[in-house]
Enzyme design. Structure first.
Site, short mmCIF file in Angstrom:
data_model
loop_
_atom_site.label_atom_id
_atom_site.label_comp_id
_atom_site.label_asym_id
_atom_site.label_seq_id
_atom_site.Cartn_x
_atom_site.Cartn_y
_atom_site.Cartn_z
N LYS A 1 0.84 -1.20 0.00
CA LYS A 1 0.00 0.00 0.00
C LYS A 1 0.88 1.26 0.00
O LYS A 1 1.98 1.24 0.55
CB LYS A 1 -0.86 -0.02 1.27
CG LYS A 1 -1.80 1.15 1.42
CD LYS A 1 -2.50 1.05 2.76
CE LYS A 1 -3.31 2.30 3.06
NZ LYS A 1 -2.48 3.49 3.19
N LYS B 1 7.49 1.10 1.27
CA LYS B 1 8.07 0.24 0.22
C LYS B 1 9.42 0.75 -0.25
O LYS B 1 10.38 -0.01 -0.31
CB LYS B 1 7.16 0.23 -1.01
CG LYS B 1 6.02 -0.70 -0.99
CD LYS B 1 5.32 -0.70 -2.33
CE LYS B 1 4.99 0.70 -2.84
NZ LYS B 1 4.07 1.45 -1.98
N LYS C 1 5.31 8.77 -8.97
CA LYS C 1 5.89 9.74 -8.02
C LYS C 1 7.40 9.84 -8.23
O LYS C 1 8.03 10.81 -7.87
CB LYS C 1 5.66 9.28 -6.57
CG LYS C 1 4.25 9.50 -6.05
CD LYS C 1 4.21 9.63 -4.52
CE LYS C 1 4.95 8.56 -3.75
NZ LYS C 1 4.44 7.20 -3.84
N ASP D 1 -0.93 0.01 -4.74
CA ASP D 1 -1.84 -1.10 -4.89
C ASP D 1 -1.77 -1.59 -6.34
O ASP D 1 -1.27 -0.90 -7.20
CB ASP D 1 -3.26 -0.58 -4.60
CG ASP D 1 -4.10 -1.65 -3.99
OD1 ASP D 1 -3.83 -2.82 -4.26
OD2 ASP D 1 -5.03 -1.30 -3.24
#
Lengths: 432, 291
Positions: B14, B19, B45, B131
């Site tokens: 998520k 991450k 991003k 996701d």
């Protein structure tokens, strides 16, 4: 349940929209999609109809987006394409139509349209990705866009036109005889003193479309005309008259009577007009009588086509001409609500005789049905030629796609259409 | 894809779960252990590799592709801590275009440029956006691009939900040659029940936890310096946590096809944990797992 479809004759929504736009004079389509969408339209639709439209070939304007535009959005490409199109192709109105890829990406078409309008381009848009449905859906989407967005361009005629009648539901090219069919319906309406608004074909441009809200009645020839008529009823309170297919022969007389009733026209005038038309057709029928019996016209027939064609023409062939409907195959996927009515009407066309009515666009199934029905005459599209040959029976091409004839103004609606149908059917029987 | 160079690992989870921090620290730990590593950020991003590069700018693959027709690896990569080759796929501006297709296009381009053949990495780590929102973001686990996928999750329900969604994607693609699940990385372990909750979830789904990463001040501090923990605080306990994770990924090749819970099952499971947590908070003592 999911099932496969072989050799469908129904193209996609984008093509339906293009067929609408190309059939209106002075209106220029701008495709916002990948290059194949325009080419496919040319190969899959225009080439299969004799006579391609103004933009029906490679010259159609297309933003031809590539992967870059999918990833980063294709709005700027569309902006550029619109600007260039306006410079190169003269038109009264430009209509942006979108394909699957640009709709998946979510390009902001309304914003691009607004930008165009801010620069005084006459431009509207229709979201017409192929995944929204087939060619009939495309007809509805494009017509809806025109009805909803034209008034905002401020060119609408405010003064009402007495006796103006719009005609909906004939999908250009999907009915190969669309132009002739519309012209004949127009001629009949003129005959009883009305001003038909044909909207597509010769001399039908933006001014016809701007008059749409002023009509006294919307006539719906096929189920595909339901949605525009409902939209206009909602917006402008225009009453609707739904037909049960193309009016052919005496059905045209009944149609004119109903219209007269609805619009309180001079009934005597209408009846006189119908009488003269009937008399003319009856003369031709009488001239045919000898050949009719000699060549054995009275046969069991199979008919493969769109719902309005099958319903309208079959009624004339059985009711007036005495032919027997063995297998009727409807290929345009009418919505459920329309199927029941079609079924109950068509299965009982001849009293005491059970007609097989099938809804299918699967070529394999259609061929099986025609073959197993073992009719003595096949009416259908070029796709049914082989099965007719195999059956060794006369064959007449009259639904999309056509391969053996040039169609310009010929049509099968009304009284003149009935005579044309007699000629073509007779020729098919005699030449077999 | 022709001959495969190195082990290709995809890391999902998520958004905001850590991450990129986890991936970058694993990359740094692998590099520190002497391996040749490439880290590819698959997120519009484009901040996956920031802490490997000291926060310097790096043109993304897609931005470069947009501006020039011919792209070279040198244009879109930077060498970060320990020699890790950093690449950012990039994407469109928010609200425009299709980021999923962008990931697809970027990964394809890297393959066309023979990145793996020429650089000959021991490890390639794909750090993939939050996701699995559409097919595009599943690209790294499809078509045999990555061999194994790891999922980063915390004990928050939404993170578990996202992990379960990823399990669904793996479950779908693995049988036809897609990546299998290497395991779950439990991140931001702070609450007393967090470990038990994630353990239970992995048990329910036929998966296992490969490492617990405690919530740590060191991570936050290192990030503010624009560095991984391995670089900024190599002697810290947290650095060892990441080293252990890297070692696990290096030494263990096991992978499974997870059994995701369906909607009602997941909700039901969550509710039982709601009750348990309440009991913990209100002092009900039972034979709880690790509490």
């Amino acid at each position: 349940m999911a099932h496969h479809i072989e050799g469908s004759r129904n193209s996609c929504a984008l093509h339906g929209a293009l067929q609408v736009i190309e059939a209106i004079e002075g209106v220029v389509p701008v495709i916002h999609s990948t290059a194949g969408c325009g080419v496919q339209h040319f190969l899959g639709v225009n080439r299969l109809n004799a006579g391609s439209d103004r933009f029906g070939g490679p010259p159609v304007s297309n933003s031809n987006i590539s992967e870059k535009h999918v990833v980063f959005g294709g709005s700027s490409r569309l902006r550029e394409q619109l600007k260039n199109t306006v410079k190169i192709v003269e038109g009264d109105l430009y209509v942006i139509v979108t394909g699957c890829s640009t709709e998946m990406v979510g390009d902001d078409i309304p914003a691009m349209t607004k930008e165009g309008r801010d620069q005084d381009f006459q431009v509207i848009y229709a979201n017409t990705p192929g995944f929204r449905g087939d060619v009939h859906q495309g007809y509805q989407l494009a017509v809806k866009a025109l009805i909803e967005q034209l008034p905002a361009l401020g060119k609408g005629e405010q003064s009402s036109v007495e006796g103006l009648v719009n005609i909906w539901g004939i999908v250009p090219h999907q009915d190969p005889f669309w132009a002739g069919n519309l012209e004949e319906i127009g001629r009949l309406l003129e005959g009883i003193g009305l001003k038909p608004n044909l909207l597509f074909g010769y001399d039908q441009g933006l001014s016809s479309w701007n008059r749409v809200p002023n009509a006294a009645l919307n006539i719906v020839v096929s189920v595909w005309g339901d949605s525009p008529a409902m939209l206009l009823e909602e917006r402008y309170g225009t009453p609707v008259l739904k037909l049960e297919g193309l009016p052919v022969g005496s059905a045209a007389g009944r149609f004119l009577q109903t219209v007269s009733d609805r619009l309180n026209l001079d009934l005597t005038h209408t009846e006189n007009f119908i009488k003269s038309e009937e008399k003319r057709l009856n003369t031709y029928l009488a001239s045919l009588a000898d050949t009719y019996y000699r060549a054995g016209f009275q046969r069991e027939f199979a008919f493969v086509g769109e719902s309005s064609q099958v319903a309208g023409l079959s009624e004339f062939l059985t009711g007036t001409l005495g032919l027997i409907p063995r297998t009727l195959i409807i290929t345009d996927n009418p919505p459920e609500y329309a199927r029941e009515a079609l079924l109950s009407r068509l299965t009982g066309l001849v009293e005491g005789y059970s007609t097989e009515v099938v809804f299918s666009e699967d070529h394999a199934e259609i061929i099986d049905q025609v073959r197993s029905g073992a009719a003595e005459l096949v009416l259908g599209s070029a796709l049914e030629e082989q099965v007719a040959l195999a059956l060794g029976v006369p064959f007449l091409q009259l639904s999309f796609p056509l391969s053996d004839k040039v169609v310009l103004s010929r049509g099968y609606s009304g009284y003149r259409g009935a005579a044309a149908l007699l000629e073509d059917l007779g020729s098919a029987i005699l030449s077999n | 894809m022709s001959e495969k160079h190195g082990k290709h690992i995809a890391i999902y989870g998520k958004g905001g779960i850590g991450k990129s921090t986890t991936t970058s620290n694993i990359s740094a730990a692998l590099a520190e252990a002497g391996y040749k590593v490439i880290q590819i950020g698959c997120d519009p991003k484009s901040d996956s590799t920031t802490i490997l590069r000291g926060g310097n700018d790096l043109p993304t693959v897609l931005d470069t592709l947009r501006e020039q027709s011919k792209v070279k690896i040198e244009d879109v990569s930077a060498v970060g801590f320990g020699g890790v080759l950093c690449i950012e796929a990039g994407g469109p501006v928010p609200g425009v275009g299709c980021a999923g297709r962008g990931i697809n296009a970027a990964v394809e381009l890297l393959q066309e440029l023979n990145l793996f053949e020429e650089y000959k990495p021991d490890f390639v780590l794909y750090d993939v956006l939050g996701d699995v929102v559409c097919g595009g973001f599943a690209v790294p686990i499809r078509d045999g691009i990555a061999d194994r996928a790891f999922v980063v999750t915390s004990s928050d329900f939404m993170a578990i939900f996202a992990a379960n969604n990823l399990f669904k994607a793996i479950n779908k693609y693995a049988p036809s040659g897609g990546a299998r699940l290497g395991g779950v990385i439990a991140n931001s372990i702070q609450a007393p029940y967090a470990k038990s909750l994630i353990d239970d979830f992995t048990q329910q789904t036929g998966t296992s936890v490969v490492g617990y990463v405690p919530r740590s001040f060191t991570v936050a501090q290192s990030e503010l310096f624009g560095q991984t923990v391995i670089e900024a605080a190599p002697k810290s306990e947290q650095a060892d946590v990441y080293r252990n994770l890297a070692r696990f990924i290096d030494e263990h090749q096991d992978s499974v096809i997870p059994h995701p819970l369906n909607g009602p099952e997941l909700k039901k499971w969550a509710r039982t944990w709601g009750d348990r947590i309440f009991e913990v908070e209100t002092g009900v003592v039972q034979k709880m797992e690790s509490i």
